[in-house]
Write an enzyme that holds these catalytic residues in place. Structure first.
Site, PDB file in Angstrom:
ATOM      1  CE  LYS A 226      17.146 -24.013  -5.267  1.00  0.00           C
ATOM      2  NZ  LYS A 226      16.778 -23.836  -3.777  1.00  0.00           N
TER       3      LYS A 226
HETATM    4  N1  PMP Z   1      18.326 -22.381   2.084  1.00  0.00           N
HETATM    5  C1  PMP Z   1      17.724 -23.155   1.558  1.00  0.00           C
HETATM    6  C2  PMP Z   1      18.244 -24.699   1.445  1.00  0.00           C
HETATM    7  C3  PMP Z   1      16.899 -22.831  -0.250  1.00  0.00           C
HETATM    8  O1  PMP Z   1      16.508 -23.823  -0.801  1.00  0.00           O
HETATM    9  C4  PMP Z   1      16.937 -21.982  -0.300  1.00  0.00           C
HETATM   10  C5  PMP Z   1      16.256 -20.941  -1.784  1.00  0.00           C
HETATM   11  N2  PMP Z   1      16.976 -21.581  -2.951  1.00  0.00           N
HETATM   12  C6  PMP Z   1      17.129 -20.741  -0.036  1.00  0.00           C
HETATM   13  C7  PMP Z   1      17.976 -20.550   1.449  1.00  0.00           C
HETATM   14  C8  PMP Z   1      17.253 -19.377  -0.425  1.00  0.00           C
HETATM   15  O2  PMP Z   1      18.117 -18.583  -1.355  1.00  0.00           O
HETATM   16  P1  PMP Z   1      17.625 -18.063  -2.365  1.00  0.00           P
HETATM   17  O3  PMP Z   1      17.972 -17.119  -1.943  1.00  0.00           O
HETATM   18  O4  PMP Z   1      19.660 -17.921  -3.116  1.00  0.00           O
HETATM   19  O5  PMP Z   1      16.331 -18.149  -3.129  1.00  0.00           O
END
Ligand code: PMP
Length: 305
Positions: free
Chosen positions: A154
């Site tokens: 991220k």
């Molecule tokens: N894809 C991206 C690009 C994201 O930024 C997120 C948010 N973190 C997700 C998928 C979903 O991830 P999570 O369920 O861990 O929040």
């Protein structure tokens, strides 16, 4: 509101960051998005330790040496929730590069790595009434894959790609964009993973070009005891056009039904029964202290203190 910044709780208006911070110029930071839920006497920080592990992986991918251990960051999250008297909250840790060298490879300069944890109440990620479903557009953005594997991290700067795709989706009247990978398959939404349901079967793209979402993983875990197997497959846009149900998953948006893809109704255009069941199962999981061993439970006395 107070933010934890490098070991101190500081009022938000006094959190001063230099305009010459490297991350402000080049997006060289890593972050997490976490949610806390009120559950009776307690506050549950849902899968906090999984989020902190992913933060560490993101930092490693960027070549950052973390200044704080996962336990120290867990304590920081608890302090931020308690000092702001927050129960249902969104929590945002961010590790960013401060001022010093503004060459891209800052490691040769004297820049400091800064760590902050902020939190606030953020009820709904999407502007529209997402309970009755949102609309998505394809063909408005691509999921960029980096050779260094950064797409599994991220990283602040990579979100500009999703931002541009969202703007393009809004320009064609949709709420959100679906990003297409280099092979023409559906990767994910701009900050959420995607699932589709066809003839009672659940399917989601592999993580080849998508972030391995923690909510995606939660849904896979919750679906099995409900009798659904989840397959991980390449999906193309036409698969979504023929789906009975489509939904997005993410920490911020939770489980959001998609009722329109490129202007076409998904199924009969209403939120489907499997999406509803998984939404309910997700709400039960995030509100139960022992649903996952990586949950962190904060007791009410510490919040009220
Ligand atoms: N894809 C991206 C690009 C994201 O930024 C997120 C948010 N973190 C997700 C998928 C979903 O991830 P999570 O369920 O861990 O929040």
């Amino acid at each position: 509101m107070k933010t934890w910044i490098d070991g101190e709780l500081v009022d938000n208006e006094n959190c001063l960051v230099s305009v010459l911070s490297h991350t402000l110029h080049y997006g060289t930071g890593v972050f997490e998005g976490i949610r806390a839920y009120r559950a009776g006497e307690h506050v549950i920080v849902f899968r906090l330790m999984d989020h902190l592990a992913r933060l560490e992986q993101s930092a490693n991918a960027m070549g950052f040496e973390l200044k704080y251990s996962e336990d120290e960051l867990r304590e920081a999250v608890i302090k931020v929730l308690c000092s702001n008297n927050l129960r249902d909250a969104y929590i945002r840790p961010l590790i960013f590069v401060g001022p010093g060298s503004l060459s891209l490879s800052w490691q040769s300069g004297n820049n400091e790595l800064c760590t902050m944890v902020a939190a606030w109440k953020w009820d709904s990620y999407f502007d529209s009434d997402c309970i009755s479903g949102i609309s998505v557009a394809t063909g408005v953005g691509r999921r960029l894959i980096s050779q260094s594997g950064l797409h599994q991290a991220k990283v602040v700067g990579t979100y500009v790609n999703g931002y541009a795709a969202t703007m393009a989706a809004k320009a064609v009247g949709a709420d959100e964009a679906l990003l297409i990978d280099e092979d023409g398959c559906i990767a994910e939404a701009t900050a959420a993973n995607i699932f589709m349901v066809r003839e009672g079967k659940l399917c989601t793209p592999t993580c080849r070009a998508a972030l391995a979402g923690i909510t995606r993983d939660t849904i896979v875990h919750l679906a099995r005891p409900l009798g659904f197997n989840v397959c991980e497959n390449d999906l193309v846009v036409e698969d979504l056009y023929g789906a009975d149900e489509v939904f997005l998953t993410g920490t911020a948006c939770e489980v959001v039904p998609v009722t329109k893809v490129d202007g076409q109704l998904v199924g009969d255009g209403r939120v489907g029964p499997i999406t509803q069941r998984l939404y309910a199962a997700y709400q039960r999981a995030v509100h139960s202290a022992y649903s996952f061993t990586s949950n962190v439970i904060v007791n009410r006395e510490s919040i009220a203190a």
